[in-house]
Write an enzyme that holds these catalytic residues in place. Structure first.
Site, short mmCIF file in Angstrom:
data_model
loop_
_atom_site.label_atom_id
_atom_site.label_comp_id
_atom_site.label_asym_id
_atom_site.label_seq_id
_atom_site.Cartn_x
_atom_site.Cartn_y
_atom_site.Cartn_z
N ASN A 161 0.79 -1.24 0.00
CA ASN A 161 0.00 0.00 0.00
C ASN A 161 0.83 1.29 0.00
O ASN A 161 0.36 2.31 -0.47
CB ASN A 161 -1.02 -0.02 1.14
CG ASN A 161 -0.38 -0.10 2.49
OD1 ASN A 161 0.74 -0.60 2.62
ND2 ASN A 161 -1.05 0.40 3.50
N GLY A 237 2.53 -5.43 7.40
CA GLY A 237 1.55 -6.17 6.63
C GLY A 237 0.37 -6.57 7.49
O GLY A 237 0.09 -5.93 8.51
N GLU A 257 4.48 -4.17 12.14
CA GLU A 257 3.56 -3.05 11.93
C GLU A 257 2.35 -3.62 11.20
O GLU A 257 2.42 -3.91 10.00
CB GLU A 257 4.24 -1.96 11.08
CG GLU A 257 5.48 -1.35 11.70
CD GLU A 257 5.16 -0.44 12.89
OE1 GLU A 257 3.99 -0.08 13.08
OE2 GLU A 257 6.10 -0.08 13.61
N LEU A 258 1.24 -3.78 11.93
CA LEU A 258 0.11 -4.53 11.37
C LEU A 258 -1.10 -3.62 11.14
O LEU A 258 -0.98 -2.41 11.09
CB LEU A 258 -0.22 -5.71 12.30
CG LEU A 258 1.00 -6.57 12.70
CD1 LEU A 258 0.62 -7.67 13.65
CD2 LEU A 258 1.72 -7.14 11.48
N CYS A 291 -3.00 1.70 6.64
CA CYS A 291 -3.18 0.98 7.92
C CYS A 291 -3.87 1.85 8.96
O CYS A 291 -4.50 1.34 9.88
CB CYS A 291 -1.84 0.47 8.42
SG CYS A 291 -0.55 1.69 8.24
P1 NDP Z 1 0.25 -9.09 3.61
O1 NDP Z 1 0.38 -9.46 5.04
O2 NDP Z 1 -0.60 -9.93 2.74
O3 NDP Z 1 1.67 -9.03 2.92
C1 NDP Z 1 2.72 -8.27 3.44
C2 NDP Z 1 4.03 -8.87 3.01
O4 NDP Z 1 4.19 -10.15 3.64
C3 NDP Z 1 4.13 -9.12 1.51
O5 NDP Z 1 5.43 -8.86 1.09
C4 NDP Z 1 3.80 -10.60 1.41
O6 NDP Z 1 4.27 -11.21 0.25
C5 NDP Z 1 4.51 -11.12 2.63
N1 NDP Z 1 4.09 -12.45 3.08
C6 NDP Z 1 2.94 -13.12 2.75
N2 NDP Z 1 2.93 -14.34 3.35
C7 NDP Z 1 4.09 -14.44 4.05
C8 NDP Z 1 4.67 -15.46 4.86
N3 NDP Z 1 4.04 -16.61 5.09
N4 NDP Z 1 5.87 -15.22 5.44
C9 NDP Z 1 6.51 -14.05 5.24
N5 NDP Z 1 6.02 -13.05 4.46
C10 NDP Z 1 4.83 -13.24 3.87
O7 NDP Z 1 -0.23 -7.55 3.60
P2 NDP Z 1 -0.60 -6.64 2.36
O8 NDP Z 1 0.53 -6.48 1.41
O9 NDP Z 1 -1.91 -7.10 1.83
O10 NDP Z 1 -0.76 -5.23 3.12
C11 NDP Z 1 -1.90 -4.90 3.78
C12 NDP Z 1 -1.76 -5.02 5.29
O11 NDP Z 1 -0.63 -4.29 5.74
C13 NDP Z 1 -2.93 -4.43 6.02
O12 NDP Z 1 -3.33 -5.29 7.06
C14 NDP Z 1 -2.37 -3.13 6.58
O13 NDP Z 1 -3.04 -2.65 7.69
C15 NDP Z 1 -0.99 -3.50 6.87
N6 NDP Z 1 -0.15 -2.29 6.96
C16 NDP Z 1 0.30 -1.87 8.18
C17 NDP Z 1 1.04 -0.71 8.30
C18 NDP Z 1 1.60 -0.27 9.61
O14 NDP Z 1 2.58 0.49 9.59
N7 NDP Z 1 1.07 -0.70 10.73
C19 NDP Z 1 1.31 0.13 7.13
C20 NDP Z 1 0.80 -0.41 5.91
C21 NDP Z 1 0.09 -1.58 5.84
P3 NDP Z 1 3.28 -11.49 -1.02
O15 NDP Z 1 2.87 -10.13 -1.50
O16 NDP Z 1 4.15 -12.22 -1.94
O17 NDP Z 1 2.12 -12.28 -0.51
#
Ligand code: NDP
Length: 483
Positions: A161, A237, A257-258, A291
């Site tokens: 994002n 993520g 950071e979730l 997020c």
């Molecule tokens: P995801 O959790 O789906 O993915 C985040 C990253 O993790 C991607 O690079 C993804 O790879 C990777 N990933 C997926 N599965 C695994 C695994 N089993 N082990 C290790 N890494 C893995 O999140 P999104 O990209 O959909 O982002 C949205 C989320 O991020 C929302 O929940 C949002 O709130 C949060 N977020 C939090 C922020 C904060 O600062 N608190 C800021 C921005 C977002 P791949 O793409 O290949 O699946």
């Protein structure tokens, strides 16, 4: 065995390992979420290649640990200068791969520049403290101090994002602290990360310090998390992936950071006209895929009707469409699957007492900005993270009730309160169970040097360069016996 790449005019994108572009056996097409056109072919790393990237970072950690602070700062300053020159190109990359409207992509690039600027500055401010040893009987005759040393190899896993600035929040402080990195960007947004890696190379970062490995999270991410040579995993993520990482990371440091379903309280004394624009930005910028997107509003009964009417009118005026059009405010969600998920959540509200005041449908594949009033707290749009242009607005009778509603959440990233009553502001700052309380602005407020992170399922650890640097260094104590 990995192959190095000779051709430069390919639309293919390669892994970056030890300063080299590396071929893979498999490539995956990357499509624009808005136009569905193919943008690039992305290298899919296998486990062996992830291990090679980790080895490169591990073998280079000594180079970085020895690099003086002024040199680390200089590299980061050069990155800032290069990114300023390439800002338009950078914004277009973000827009093409993520469908972020170009006005917001430009804002992200401006913030990315600031994030690297802060990193360059913080590289020169890493220090420990002296300890008053003679405060203990057994400490008389000793002097001592702490040092902050680089942690080593950092595994950085980033979401789609904010594909450039959230990479910067990991790579910037990691390099400022003298660490090396294996970066795994989100599969939908690898181009921003690869672009930044090229800028770092041009800025003179030694090979092997920043390695970028593209491919599925289940392969690349897991290999990084499980490898003993990686000292820290910094992840941004979703909560489900974050919790899985924490469970597998063992004794590695982890910053997570979730997500969140961030909330705003509006007190009875607020001039509604003054806050509508901020609420629109908070709820709908980047299609709500933020997020700290504004997802829940609790408005005092005295201002509730006026707020709903004016907020709805303003949302109806937002331009929907092509993210490359400078006037577009709302474009496509990151995938069709995401749009379907959210439509399902909207459908669920129809069998409750909630009312949809605007939106709720797709327009040429783009979800309209959607406002839902009187939403029960058990509805998904209320209690889960929407990550879409959806906001609920509920009526409350007091600030106490509003705070109770805000805290009734699995998440706790940031919360906002608009009030002119200083007692209510102070009370909210104490009673809200979140990582950050924003007084007289939306919870979506963030600048890049402030401490940022959550409680509950919103994560653990803090970003914001100075705070990330603390997480990315180890404290070492030195004690001198003077006798
Ligand atoms: P995801 O959790 O789906 O993915 C985040 C990253 O993790 C991607 O690079 C993804 O790879 C990777 N990933 C997926 N599965 C695994 C695994 N089993 N082990 C290790 N890494 C893995 O999140 P999104 O990209 O959909 O982002 C949205 C989320 O991020 C929302 O929940 C949002 O709130 C949060 N977020 C939090 C922020 C904060 O600062 N608190 C800021 C921005 C977002 P791949 O793409 O290949 O699946």
């Amino acid at each position: 065995m990995s192959k190095l790449v000779n051709e430069t005019k390919s639309t293919k994108q390669f892994l970056i390992i030890n300063g080299e572009k590396v071929e893979t056996a498999k490539y995956a097409a990357l499509y624009s979420p808005y136009s569905q056109e193919e943008i690039a072919q992305i290298a899919m790393a296998n486990k062996v290649q992830v291990l090679q990237a980790i080895a490169a970072a591990y073998n280079t950690r000594g180079v970085m640990a020895k690099m003086p602070a002024y040199q680390r700062a200089e590299i980061l300053e050069k990155v800032v200068a290069l990114l300023i020159k390439k800002a338009d190109e950078a914004a277009e990359i973000i827009t093409r791969e993520s469908a972020k409207p170009i006005m917001f992509a430009k804002a992200e690039v401006a913030r990315t520049i600031e994030t690297y600027k802060f990193s360059a500055e913080e590289a020169k401010r890493i220090h420990g403290e002296t300890i008053p040893f003679d405060a203990a009987v057994g400490g008389v005759g000793r002097i001592g101090y702490t040092l902050r040393e680089p942690i080593g190899v950092i595994g950085a896993i980033t979401p789609f994002n904010f594909p450039m600035n959230l990479v910067a929040h990991k790579v910037g402080p990691a390099i400022a602290a003298g660490n090396t990195i294996v970066l795994k960007p989100a599969s939908q947004t690898p181009l921003s990360a690869l672009f930044i890696a090229e800028i770092f190379e041009e800025a003179g970062l030694p090979p092997g310090v920043l390695n970028v490995v593209t491919g599925p999270g289940s392969v690349v991410g897991e290999a990084i998390v499980e490898d003993d040579r990686v000292s820290m995993v910094t992840f941004t993520g979703s909560p489900s992936v974050g919790i899985g990482i924490r469970n597998k990371a063992g004794l590695k440091k982890t910053t997570l950071e979730l997500g969140s379903n961030s909330a705003l309280i509006i007190d009875k004394d607020i001039d509604i006209d003054q806050i509508i624009d901020r609420c629109i930005m908070g709820a709908f910028s980047n299609q709500g895929q933020v997020c700290i997107s504004l997802q829940r509003v609790y408005a005092h009964e005295d201002v509730y009707e006026e707020f709903v009417t004016k907020f709805t009118e303003a949302a109806k005026k937002l331009k929907i469409g092509d993210p490359l059009d400078p006037k577009t405010y709302i474009s496509a969600l990151i995938s069709k699957g995401e749009a379907e998920r959210v439509l399902g959540w909207i459908e669920e509200t129809k069998s409750s007492n909630a009312t949809i005041t605007t939106g709720g449908k797709l327009q040429n594949g783009v979800l309209e900005p959607t406002i839902i009033t009187n939403a029960d707290h058990s509805l998904k749009v209320s209690c889960q993270e929407a990550f879409a242009p959806i906001v609920i607005v509920n009526k409350v009778h007091s600030i106490e009730e509003a705070i109770e509603q805000v805290n009734d959440s699995r998440f706790g990233l940031q919360a906002g309160i608009y009030t002119n009553n200083v007692k209510n502001a102070l009370y909210a700052s104490q009673a809200l169970h979140v990582g950050g309380v924003i007084i007289n602005d939306v919870p979506t407020y963030r600048v890049d040097q402030m401490p940022y992170g959550g409680v509950k399922e919103s994560g653990t650890g803090r970003e914001g360069i100075k705070y990330a640097l603390e997480e990315m260094t180890e404290m070492k104590l030195v004690v001198w016996n003077q006798s």
